[in-house]
Design an enzyme around this catalytic site. Sequence first.
Site, PDB file in Angstrom:
ATOM      1  N   ASP A 113       0.854  -1.286   0.040  1.00 28.78           N
ATOM      2  CA  ASP A 113      -0.215  -0.107  -0.132  1.00 28.78           C
ATOM      3  C   ASP A 113       0.865   0.980  -0.006  1.00 28.78           C
ATOM      4  OD1 ASP A 113      -2.330   2.032   0.443  1.00 28.78           O
ATOM      5  OD2 ASP A 113      -3.126   0.518   1.654  1.00 28.78           O
TER       6      ASP A 113
ATOM      7  N   THR B  88      -6.848   3.667  -2.272  1.00 33.17           N
ATOM      8  CA  THR B  88      -6.688   2.332  -1.960  1.00 33.17           C
ATOM      9  C   THR B  88      -7.674   1.416  -2.373  1.00 33.17           C
ATOM     10  OG1 THR B  88      -5.220   2.746   0.133  1.00 33.17           O
ATOM     11  CG2 THR B  88      -6.472   0.588   0.222  1.00 33.17           C
TER      12      THR B  88
ATOM     13  N   LYS C 194      -5.975  -3.173   6.518  1.00 31.36           N
ATOM     14  CA  LYS C 194      -7.022  -2.657   6.062  1.00 31.36           C
ATOM     15  C   LYS C 194      -8.185  -3.725   5.591  1.00 31.36           C
ATOM     16  CE  LYS C 194      -4.867   1.537   4.452  1.00 31.36           C
ATOM     17  NZ  LYS C 194      -4.535   2.310   3.324  1.00 31.36           N
TER      18      LYS C 194
ATOM     19  N   ASP D 256       1.370   2.614   3.693  1.00 32.36           N
ATOM     20  CA  ASP D 256       0.603   3.698   3.423  1.00 32.36           C
ATOM     21  C   ASP D 256       0.359   4.842   4.695  1.00 32.36           C
ATOM     22  OD1 ASP D 256      -1.440   5.046   1.533  1.00 32.36           O
ATOM     23  OD2 ASP D 256      -2.747   4.608   3.179  1.00 32.36           O
TER      24      ASP D 256
ATOM     25  N   HIS E  80       1.627   8.564   4.448  1.00 28.64           N
ATOM     26  CA  HIS E  80       1.012   9.625   4.782  1.00 28.64           C
ATOM     27  C   HIS E  80       1.344  10.564   6.076  1.00 28.64           C
ATOM     28  CE1 HIS E  80      -2.741   9.271   2.117  1.00 28.64           C
ATOM     29  NE2 HIS E  80      -2.661   7.833   2.682  1.00 28.64           N
TER      30      HIS E  80
ATOM     31  N   ASP F 204      -0.948  -0.545  -4.579  1.00 31.14           N
ATOM     32  CA  ASP F 204      -2.336   0.094  -4.997  1.00 31.14           C
ATOM     33  C   ASP F 204      -2.370   1.585  -5.412  1.00 31.14           C
ATOM     34  OD1 ASP F 204      -1.783   0.818  -2.490  1.00 31.14           O
ATOM     35  OD2 ASP F 204      -3.593   0.879  -1.516  1.00 31.14           O
TER      36      ASP F 204
END
Length: 529
Positions: A23, A64, A146, A289, A293, A336
């Site tokens: 991710d 995502t 997730k 991810d 971020h 992704d």
Amino acid sequence: MPVQAQVSSKENKPKLVVGIVVDQMRQEYFYKFQERYTEGGFKRLMNDGFMMTNGHYNYIPTYTGPGHASVYTGATPATHGIIANNWYVRSLGRSIYCAEDSTVTAVGGTAGNGKISPRNMYSTTITDELRFATNKRSKVVGIAIKDRGASLPAGHLGDAYWFDSKVGEFMTSSYYYEELPAWVKAFNAKKLAEKYLSGTWEPLFPIETYVQSIADDNDFEGPFIGKDNTAFPYDLKALMENNGEYGLISTTPFGNTLTLDMAYAAIEGEQLGKRGETDFLAVSFSSPDYIGHRFGPTAVELEDNYLRLDRELEAFFKYLDEEYGIGEYLVFLTADHAVADIVDYMKSEQVPAGNFNNRFILTQMRGFTSQKFGEGNWISSFSNEQVFINHELAKEKGVSVEVIQRALADFLLGFEGIKEVYTATDMRIHEYTQGKKSLLQMGYNHKASGDLLLILEPAWLSSSYKGTTHGTGYTYDTHVPIVFMGWNIKPGKSSRYATVTDIAPTLSIMLGTRLPNGATGQPIGEILD
């Protein structure tokens, strides 16, 4: 020395397919941190696998939910219907989540995290087609922190497990099971999340050796609550209470460790690849991810994450070698989406960039439409750089929706940061084959998408001051790895443009299944021929 790839002559199908989605991984991470990668992780993929070095997402937005759906369906959001992570639905008057399903309930975990299934995805996946091809004798298991990273790759016919941040365990929903399988219960009983969060995240190597990253403590990254800087070390136990409890593991490399722990348990618990049929394990690493971020792509934290993930993959591939035999299993790795640089970091380096204020633009649009077309709430929603016009109000006032679209499009082009604006009418009556408008069209779903679709200038983001995000059609968000390794894969690489929607059709040809029913991608000839 790297393990040499071997082509199996004993079996006409791989024992196991392992789909890996990292991710938020840029293609450049293969090279940027290569000097300190082991021989058996990312380097093994590069040396023993076949890599499409110019692999991209072929639609907007790069998020995502759509990313996982597109990899596994071989289609874009225009077809599979997962147009964002969350999107506004006119008939409901609210936004929905890509994997939400009000008809199912939690199995394990907590109730609020259990209303999950793949029902919002309208096309089949390669994992579905594998199950159909064997009359459902093949097993499919999707695993991620997730829920969308587990449920969408597992397709409509597989099993999916995701992490519950409240209790620190993996769970599923009644879409899949009425009760967690015994092996999942046994795995949860180990309390591994609690174990990993009882320690400290320190860099794998001396901090001064992270030469591919900017200074560890800087003004661009987002600190954890309760820590006034972004410098190592991170006392995870102390940070848990104010940073999502067990969910904190998502923003550490130990989220990858936990995900692979669950993958090992699934292989053994379900006896994947050991029953005479090709099985499929879909693993999505969510932690890169969360880390990306918060800290951005130039952070020591991100570099450390990839150096650690490399070592996790080396151990995982060695395990697969021992369990199935070299050349008897097939792996692909992709992402992704990728990610943009932090806006304020780019500004500090004199690169044009900007933060786009969605709330301000929404206020301006509402004022403009009320002044031009009469009082009323003309804008139902503004999200994912898409504007949803209030069709009921337009009908009531006798104003053409297309007229409103055109007026708003011209109005929005007057704002700094907005590069292009296209209307739903444009998307429906024209076929675009080049440029960003073609990427918008591949992400445009006639029933679900908005009335206006915005493209921001390069390096402009709808984000807060700290950290960064993704979602655009620029190469920093679209350029991702596409690499296959193992069963019937000859080492090599190609710089030909390829897309993530080519992955599922390639697997279909290799596995002898039907193409996913909405697939628009093409098999990758360099891998198959």
